[in-house]
Scaffold this motif. Sequence first.
Motif, short mmCIF file in Angstrom:
data_model
loop_
_atom_site.label_atom_id
_atom_site.label_comp_id
_atom_site.label_asym_id
_atom_site.label_seq_id
_atom_site.Cartn_x
_atom_site.Cartn_y
_atom_site.Cartn_z
N ALA A 101 0.82 -1.21 0.00
CA ALA A 101 0.00 0.00 0.00
C ALA A 101 0.86 1.27 0.00
O ALA A 101 0.44 2.31 -0.47
N PHE A 102 2.09 1.14 0.54
CA PHE A 102 2.90 2.34 0.70
C PHE A 102 4.08 2.40 -0.26
O PHE A 102 5.08 3.08 -0.02
N GLY A 103 3.96 1.66 -1.36
CA GLY A 103 4.92 1.78 -2.46
C GLY A 103 6.28 1.20 -2.15
O GLY A 103 7.28 1.70 -2.65
N ILE A 104 6.33 0.14 -1.33
CA ILE A 104 7.63 -0.51 -1.07
C ILE A 104 7.49 -1.98 -1.50
O ILE A 104 6.60 -2.69 -1.00
N TYR A 105 8.31 -2.38 -2.45
CA TYR A 105 8.15 -3.69 -3.08
C TYR A 105 9.40 -4.54 -2.87
O TYR A 105 10.52 -4.01 -2.83
N LEU A 106 9.20 -5.87 -2.77
CA LEU A 106 10.33 -6.76 -2.47
C LEU A 106 10.63 -7.72 -3.61
O LEU A 106 9.70 -8.26 -4.22
N PHE A 107 11.92 -7.91 -3.86
CA PHE A 107 12.33 -8.96 -4.79
C PHE A 107 13.47 -9.71 -4.09
O PHE A 107 14.58 -9.20 -4.00
N CYS A 108 13.15 -10.90 -3.55
CA CYS A 108 14.11 -11.62 -2.70
C CYS A 108 14.68 -12.83 -3.42
O CYS A 108 13.91 -13.73 -3.81
N CYS A 109 15.99 -12.88 -3.60
CA CYS A 109 16.62 -14.02 -4.27
C CYS A 109 17.22 -14.94 -3.21
O CYS A 109 17.69 -14.47 -2.17
N GLY A 110 17.25 -16.23 -3.51
CA GLY A 110 17.87 -17.16 -2.55
C GLY A 110 18.15 -18.51 -3.16
O GLY A 110 17.38 -18.99 -3.98
N GLN A 111 19.29 -19.08 -2.75
CA GLN A 111 19.61 -20.44 -3.22
C GLN A 111 18.74 -21.44 -2.52
O GLN A 111 18.33 -22.45 -3.08
N ARG A 112 18.53 -21.19 -1.24
CA ARG A 112 17.80 -22.15 -0.44
C ARG A 112 16.78 -21.38 0.39
O ARG A 112 17.12 -20.40 1.05
#
Length: 359
Positions: A226-237
């Motif tokens: 809602a407050f314009g903060i977006y996540l893109f989380c990378c991970g091997q495991r």
Amino acid sequence: MPTRHGWRVTIRLLEGQIPEDYTKVSERLAHSWRVHAVRVSSTKRGRVTLAATIRDPLVRIDQLPISTELLKVTVGRLETGSPWVIDFRTVPHWLNAGATQSGKSNLANALIIGLSPQPVAMVGFDLKGGVEFTPYEPRLSALATSRTECVSLLDDLVSLMVDRMAACRTAGARNIWQLSGAQRPVPVVVLVDELAELYLMADKSEKDEIAKTSTALLRVAQLGRAFGIYLFCCGQRIGSDLGPGVTALRAQCSGRICHRVNDPETATMTLGDLDPAALVSARAIASETPGVAIVAGQDGQWYRARSFYVSEQAAEVATRTYAGLTPSWAEVMAGAYCAELSDADLAEFLAPETAVLEG
Ligand SMILES: Nc1ncnc2c1ncn2[C@@H]1O[C@H](COP(=O)(O)OP(=O)(O)OP(=O)(O)O)[C@@H](O)[C@H]1O
């Protein structure tokens, strides 16, 4: 119906049949029809659609197209031949899983290139000592490379969210997009390289910092949209053994991307609540095809897809080219506004910049 890569046939279900009866035998159908794959979908009660692809359309994918819509990037192609789009305004948070050399960073590079010319702030968390994201620093508003920096940057993100929440409440808006252009704060895309590093404890002294990191990241995931903060989380495991924080975070990330993985648990954590056939397909991704992934998100379906090949150099050039658009972290925290742009204006705004990049 012929399609770009094969054909599609819609079948009326007989009394007592369900789409899963077809899903179960899709592999058999692919063999008897001598095609690469048969995918089953059902958008209408009582009907199933079988889509056959003759050859793997993801063998070679290049040429990243220019992204002109705010927070929307075409990062590759789906097996159906359609573009693979990551649109943060539709799906705000993403998990990008994959073993080493499976293509996670390539996808992050495609995203960085697509977002660089847009009026957005990007911030990076890179506990691998900053080796992944430091080259992109010209276009990053903040970069955390140590545990202490991570805690402090996440604290900032939470207080930024609280400020935006207050601004929305005062204006009677439910989210930042309902604010008028002059009040609308700049969207922030948070890129996390190697999620597990945020949760892994080298010794007990880190316990408190990890607990704080986990709570703050979860708050961002719960309220960030809602407050314009977006996540893109990378991970091997991505496993439950990393702690309850990871499982809770996963529940908030509706965008799921699973590249080739080494352990079935990561595939299950990433795609577990989808059709079991998605898991089978993820386990079958060959190491010779980096960038191929199973993707879920926008429309609730899953697809096999491949990212466009993007070299690190190309991403570095884009971050340097658009360095002038990087708001400083102090400006973002002080409430820097997103330029007063509609999506149509933005397309126009990007046109001359695009010419520079192409040139
Ligand atoms: N879509 C793609 N098409 C062609 N080659 C690709 C694609 N994606 C990745 N590659 C190649 O595969 C290799 C591994 O990719 P990448 O570095 O993105 O993997 P990774 O999962 O981030 O690995 P690591 O975890 O070790 O950093 C690179 O040489 C990259 O150029």
